[in-house]
Scaffold this motif. Structure first.
Motif, PDB file in Angstrom:
ATOM      1  N   VAL A   1       7.828   5.306  -8.325  1.00 36.85           N
ATOM      2  CA  VAL A   1       7.036   4.088  -8.540  1.00 36.85           C
ATOM      3  C   VAL A   1       7.036   3.238  -7.266  1.00 36.85           C
ATOM      4  CG1 VAL A   1       6.915   1.913  -9.817  1.00 36.85           C
ATOM      5  CG2 VAL A   1       7.380   4.049 -11.033  1.00 36.85           C
ATOM      6  N   ALA A   2       8.222   3.109  -6.655  1.00 36.30           N
ATOM      7  CA  ALA A   2       8.316   2.341  -5.406  1.00 36.30           C
ATOM      8  C   ALA A   2       7.506   2.985  -4.297  1.00 36.30           C
ATOM      9  CB  ALA A   2       9.785   2.215  -4.987  1.00 36.30           C
ATOM     10  N   CYS A   3       7.553   4.323  -4.215  1.00 34.16           N
ATOM     11  CA  CYS A   3       6.792   5.059  -3.198  1.00 34.16           C
ATOM     12  C   CYS A   3       5.317   4.675  -3.247  1.00 34.16           C
ATOM     13  CB  CYS A   3       6.967   6.558  -3.406  1.00 34.16           C
ATOM     14  SG  CYS A   3       5.758   7.592  -2.559  1.00 34.16           S
ATOM     15  N   HIS A   4       4.717   4.824  -4.414  1.00 30.60           N
ATOM     16  CA  HIS A   4       3.280   4.559  -4.536  1.00 30.60           C
ATOM     17  C   HIS A   4       2.974   3.070  -4.432  1.00 30.60           C
ATOM     18  CE1 HIS A   4       2.510   8.709  -5.378  1.00 30.60           C
ATOM     19  NE2 HIS A   4       3.359   8.708  -6.384  1.00 30.60           N
ATOM     20  N   GLY A   5       3.883   2.236  -4.905  1.00 29.05           N
ATOM     21  CA  GLY A   5       3.664   0.798  -4.800  1.00 29.05           C
ATOM     22  C   GLY A   5       3.666   0.312  -3.362  1.00 29.05           C
ATOM     23  N   PHE A   6       4.640   0.751  -2.578  1.00 30.15           N
ATOM     24  CA  PHE A   6       4.709   0.338  -1.175  1.00 30.15           C
ATOM     25  C   PHE A   6       3.488   0.828  -0.387  1.00 30.15           C
ATOM     26  CE2 PHE A   6       9.372  -0.353  -1.734  1.00 30.15           C
ATOM     27  CZ  PHE A   6       9.423  -1.635  -1.184  1.00 30.15           C
ATOM     28  N   VAL A   7       3.074   2.075  -0.635  1.00 27.27           N
ATOM     29  CA  VAL A   7       1.895   2.589   0.083  1.00 27.27           C
ATOM     30  C   VAL A   7       0.656   1.774  -0.273  1.00 27.27           C
ATOM     31  CG1 VAL A   7       0.363   4.555   0.410  1.00 27.27           C
ATOM     32  CG2 VAL A   7       2.829   4.917   0.288  1.00 27.27           C
ATOM     33  N   ALA A   8       0.453   1.516  -1.563  1.00 29.16           N
ATOM     34  CA  ALA A   8      -0.731   0.771  -1.988  1.00 29.16           C
ATOM     35  C   ALA A   8      -0.763  -0.628  -1.380  1.00 29.16           C
ATOM     36  CB  ALA A   8      -0.777   0.690  -3.517  1.00 29.16           C
TER      37      ALA A   8
ATOM     38  N   LEU B   1       1.934   1.571  20.974  1.00 31.44           N
ATOM     39  CA  LEU B   1       3.139   0.774  20.762  1.00 31.44           C
ATOM     40  C   LEU B   1       3.091   0.008  19.453  1.00 31.44           C
ATOM     41  CD1 LEU B   1       3.750  -0.618  24.370  1.00 31.44           C
ATOM     42  CD2 LEU B   1       5.025   1.179  23.183  1.00 31.44           C
ATOM     43  N   LEU B   2       1.896  -0.334  18.987  1.00 34.26           N
ATOM     44  CA  LEU B   2       1.769  -1.048  17.719  1.00 34.26           C
ATOM     45  C   LEU B   2       2.193  -0.179  16.535  1.00 34.26           C
ATOM     46  CD1 LEU B   2      -1.637  -2.909  18.233  1.00 34.26           C
ATOM     47  CD2 LEU B   2       0.658  -3.891  18.287  1.00 34.26           C
ATOM     48  N   ALA B   3       2.205   1.141  16.735  1.00 31.80           N
ATOM     49  CA  ALA B   3       2.608   2.044  15.655  1.00 31.80           C
ATOM     50  C   ALA B   3       4.115   2.240  15.585  1.00 31.80           C
ATOM     51  CB  ALA B   3       1.927   3.405  15.832  1.00 31.80           C
ATOM     52  N   VAL B   4       4.862   1.732  16.570  1.00 32.36           N
ATOM     53  CA  VAL B   4       6.303   1.957  16.624  1.00 32.36           C
ATOM     54  C   VAL B   4       7.041   1.367  15.422  1.00 32.36           C
ATOM     55  CG1 VAL B   4       8.420   1.446  17.910  1.00 32.36           C
ATOM     56  CG2 VAL B   4       6.369   2.240  19.117  1.00 32.36           C
ATOM     57  N   PRO B   5       6.777   0.104  15.017  1.00 35.11           N
ATOM     58  CA  PRO B   5       7.523  -0.432  13.864  1.00 35.11           C
ATOM     59  C   PRO B   5       7.385   0.424  12.610  1.00 35.11           C
ATOM     60  CG  PRO B   5       6.385  -2.201  15.017  1.00 35.11           C
ATOM     61  CD  PRO B   5       5.889  -0.915  15.612  1.00 35.11           C
ATOM     62  N   GLY B   6       6.183   0.889  12.327  1.00 37.22           N
ATOM     63  CA  GLY B   6       5.981   1.733  11.160  1.00 37.22           C
ATOM     64  C   GLY B   6       6.737   3.041  11.267  1.00 37.22           C
ATOM     65  N   ALA B   7       6.753   3.622  12.472  1.00 39.57           N
ATOM     66  CA  ALA B   7       7.467   4.884  12.680  1.00 39.57           C
ATOM     67  C   ALA B   7       8.965   4.704  12.468  1.00 39.57           C
ATOM     68  CB  ALA B   7       7.184   5.414  14.084  1.00 39.57           C
ATOM     69  N   VAL B   8       9.510   3.593  12.947  1.00 41.24           N
ATOM     70  CA  VAL B   8      10.946   3.325  12.779  1.00 41.24           C
ATOM     71  C   VAL B   8      11.279   3.133  11.304  1.00 41.24           C
ATOM     72  CG1 VAL B   8      12.795   1.680  13.269  1.00 41.24           C
ATOM     73  CG2 VAL B   8      11.204   2.351  15.091  1.00 41.24           C
ATOM     74  N   VAL B   9      10.472   2.341  10.611  1.00 40.96           N
ATOM     75  CA  VAL B   9      10.713   2.091   9.187  1.00 40.96           C
ATOM     76  C   VAL B   9      10.673   3.402   8.405  1.00 40.96           C
ATOM     77  CG1 VAL B   9       9.741   1.060   7.103  1.00 40.96           C
ATOM     78  CG2 VAL B   9       9.895  -0.282   9.195  1.00 40.96           C
TER      79      VAL B   9
ATOM     80  N   ALA C   1       4.378  -0.894   8.524  1.00 42.58           N
ATOM     81  CA  ALA C   1       5.789  -1.063   8.182  1.00 42.58           C
ATOM     82  C   ALA C   1       5.995  -0.958   6.669  1.00 42.58           C
ATOM     83  CB  ALA C   1       6.304  -2.396   8.697  1.00 42.58           C
ATOM     84  N   ILE C   2       5.162  -1.642   5.890  1.00 42.20           N
ATOM     85  CA  ILE C   2       5.327  -1.629   4.433  1.00 42.20           C
ATOM     86  C   ILE C   2       4.975  -0.253   3.865  1.00 42.20           C
ATOM     87  CG2 ILE C   2       4.475  -2.601   2.268  1.00 42.20           C
ATOM     88  CD1 ILE C   2       4.123  -5.257   3.761  1.00 42.20           C
ATOM     89  N   ALA C   3       3.830   0.288   4.282  1.00 43.20           N
ATOM     90  CA  ALA C   3       3.451   1.617   3.800  1.00 43.20           C
ATOM     91  C   ALA C   3       4.454   2.674   4.265  1.00 43.20           C
ATOM     92  CB  ALA C   3       2.050   1.976   4.292  1.00 43.20           C
ATOM     93  N   GLY C   4       5.075   2.451   5.429  1.00 45.36           N
ATOM     94  CA  GLY C   4       6.059   3.397   5.947  1.00 45.36           C
ATOM     95  C   GLY C   4       7.230   3.606   5.006  1.00 45.36           C
ATOM     96  N   ILE C   5       7.592   2.571   4.246  1.00 43.61           N
ATOM     97  CA  ILE C   5       8.663   2.729   3.258  1.00 43.61           C
ATOM     98  C   ILE C   5       8.237   3.745   2.205  1.00 43.61           C
ATOM     99  CG2 ILE C   5      10.036   1.548   1.503  1.00 43.61           C
ATOM    100  CD1 ILE C   5       9.682  -1.030   3.110  1.00 43.61           C
TER     101      ILE C   5
ATOM    102  N   GLY D   1       0.915  -1.793   1.230  1.00 41.84           N
ATOM    103  CA  GLY D   1       0.811  -1.729   2.686  1.00 41.84           C
ATOM    104  C   GLY D   1      -0.601  -1.462   3.151  1.00 41.84           C
ATOM    105  N   LEU D   2      -1.279  -0.506   2.508  1.00 44.15           N
ATOM    106  CA  LEU D   2      -2.632  -0.165   2.940  1.00 44.15           C
ATOM    107  C   LEU D   2      -3.630  -1.276   2.638  1.00 44.15           C
ATOM    108  CD1 LEU D   2      -2.901   3.629   2.089  1.00 44.15           C
ATOM    109  CD2 LEU D   2      -2.300   2.531   4.240  1.00 44.15           C
ATOM    110  N   LEU D   3      -3.423  -2.020   1.554  1.00 43.95           N
ATOM    111  CA  LEU D   3      -4.350  -3.110   1.242  1.00 43.95           C
ATOM    112  C   LEU D   3      -4.340  -4.198   2.313  1.00 43.95           C
ATOM    113  CD1 LEU D   3      -3.919  -3.463  -2.626  1.00 43.95           C
ATOM    114  CD2 LEU D   3      -5.929  -2.637  -1.380  1.00 43.95           C
ATOM    115  N   LEU D   4      -3.253  -4.272   3.078  1.00 43.42           N
ATOM    116  CA  LEU D   4      -3.231  -5.238   4.185  1.00 43.42           C
ATOM    117  C   LEU D   4      -4.280  -4.913   5.243  1.00 43.42           C
ATOM    118  CD1 LEU D   4       0.605  -5.811   4.758  1.00 43.42           C
ATOM    119  CD2 LEU D   4      -0.988  -7.157   3.388  1.00 43.42           C
TER     120      LEU D   4
END
Length: 483
Positions: free
Chosen positions: A333-340, A303-311, A363-367, A342-345
């Motif tokens: 640029v946004a693609c790689h920035g959001f993943v980086a 269930l904790l993975a649901v927000p990321g899946a929705v985003v 959620a952030i990396a999901g974007i 998000g994952l650093l969290l």
């Protein structure tokens, strides 16, 4: 009669989406299953990684080949055969008794999956001859694939709360049966006049080279330096080198490697591969952290993975319209920035907690993941001459599947290496260490700390890769570039 003609394409699309969802879900469905599967089958660390990633390797290495076969012998026919094989191998995998049996059956599922994706896209094109409607349908197709991969762990968590680990494969059967019943009535056969034949040596050497190279990396991570990983790794690299040279000589190559001379095309393909690698590796490692380190039940972890899946799914849907306004460069640029970011969290995860940081990370990396799914194929095709667009699209599609497999194989091996070096007195995996009778609390604590460190090291490596790709996207793509 007119109403039936209008409805048929959309009903056909719904039917096509069924196997697409299955192929995508089975790429991620085991991320939360591994702790329970490890308890049941007792695979080694090496076998665990193969169980996870042999599926992606089979799909990725055969997509282009089955695309050619479908053109020659019929896409719908191949789609039906692939769906049947997928259902049979899924049923058998549900009752696998040993890790090696499961690895073989996962490979068969991957082979079947490789027949489904390119054939489904071709049949979809026949359903929607109008370009505007076809673009909308392909957008739905891409969102369904992304959504399937995202909800795989969620579905698995709900099933494991009630049934045994094999239920995550058995659930494929009713979907396959419905598809096989309805497809002949709603879909039509599609063939294309394709020059040349499928080059069998190219298919074999590409798959063999990848498998040998990755196996060498796994052996190196699990057992350290030795003759075996050196020999196998060298053989794998030489095989891949021979494959590339052969593609340059063939009149009709399996993969047109000359397309990689274009920097924008190369960047697009890497953008298809690296985010999927990041997603699969971190989802797998974070799933183990939630269950084996923090002790969460599998249903709660899912269930904790649901927000990321929705985003991610929403991002897939809205990205095409946004890219039309901001351009491809800003999107990548946004693609790689959001993943980086998000994952650093995930660096805030530790042996005592970090659940909120995990949800925020997904959620952030999901974007970023959603942007990657939406723009990679269009960017790759736009970067090459029109007559080579088909080859570009096939390579883009392949990069996603290989990214899924390579993420667990290479980045998972990196985490395993750190774990082995930091906890040499523990069992080969964290789950085994926690579940082994008589294991001292001090050893378990060291194993948990080692696992978390391996997760952190992996996250930093991935974040650096994405940061580099963000810089290259800003430098190599014109600001005015659009879809």
């Amino acid at each position: 009669m007119q109403t039936a003609l209008v409805r048929r394409p959309w009903l056909g699309l719904l039917v096509i989406l069924a196997p697409v969802l299955l192929v995508a879900m089975d790429g991620s469905v085991l991320f939360l299953v591994m702790p329970e599967l490890t308890t049941a089958l007792r695979p080694t660390a090496d076998e665990s990684l193969w169980i996870l990633d042999i599926y992606g390797f089979a799909v990725g290495s055969l997509l282009v080949a089955f695309g050619s076969i479908g053109d020659r012998y019929g896409r719908l026919r191949l789609l039906m055969i692939g769906a049947a094989l997928f259902g049979i191998s899924s049923a058998a995998a549900s009752f696998a008794q040993t890790p090696r049996q499961l690895i073989v059956l996962r490979a068969l599922m991957g082979i079947a999956g490789a027949t489904l994706l390119p054939s489904a896209l071709a049949v979809l094109g026949e359903l929607f001859p109008d370009g505007r409607l076809r673009s909308r349908a392909i957008g739905i197709f891409a969102a369904a694939f992304a959504g399937g991969f995202a909800i795989g762990p969620v579905v698995a968590g709900q099933l494991l709360d009630r049934f045994w680990w094999g239920s995550v494969f058995l659930i494929n059967l009713p979907v396959v049966v419905v598809f096989l019943v309805l497809a002949p009535f709603l879909l039509r056969e599609v063939r294309a006049v394709r020059r040349g034949t499928v080059d069998v040596p190219s298919v074999l050497t590409s798959a063999l080279g990848l498998l040998l190279t990755v196996y060498a990396v796994k052996r190196l991570a699990a057992g350290g330096l030795g003759v075996t990983p050196f020999v196998l790794g060298t053989a794998g690299l030489l095989t891949l080198s021979w494959f590339v040279r052969r593609q340059r000589r063939l009149e009709y190559p399996l993969i047109d490697v000359t397309l990689f001379r274009d920097r924008v095309f190369s960047l697009a393909i890497v953008t298809g591969l690296v985010p999927l690698a990041a997603w699969s590796a971190t989802a797998y490692l974070a799933g183990i952290h939630l269950q084996s380190v923090l002790g969460l039940p599998v249903r709660q972890a899912a269930l904790l993975a649901v927000p990321g899946a929705v985003v991610l799914t929403v991002t897939c849907v809205v990205t095409p319209a946004v890219v039309g306004r901001i351009g491809v460069r800003a999107a990548l640029v946004a693609c790689h920035g959001f993943v980086a970011v998000g994952l650093l969290l995930l660096l805030f995860l530790d042996a005592d907690g970090g659940i909120g940081w995990y949800v925020g990370s997904t959620a952030i990396a999901g974007i970023g993941y959603g942007i990657s799914f939406s723009v990679v194929a269009d960017t790759a095709v736009a970067a090459v001459p029109t007559e080579r667009g088909g080859s570009a699209a096939a390579i883009a599609e392949t990069s996603n599947e290989l990214g899924n497999a390579l993420g667990i194989a290479l980045l998972g091996s990196l985490a395993a290496l750190v774990y082995r070096l930091q906890a040499p007195d523990a069992a080969s995996t964290l789950t085994e260490t926690v579940q082994t009778p008589g294991m001292s609390p001090a050893t378990i604590a060291r194993a948990e700390a080692a696992f978390v460190l391996g997760l952190h090291v992996t996250v930093v490596v991935i974040a650096v890769l994405h940061g580099t790709l963000a810089v290259l996207s800003a430098r190599w793509i014109r600001a005015s570039a659009t879809r």
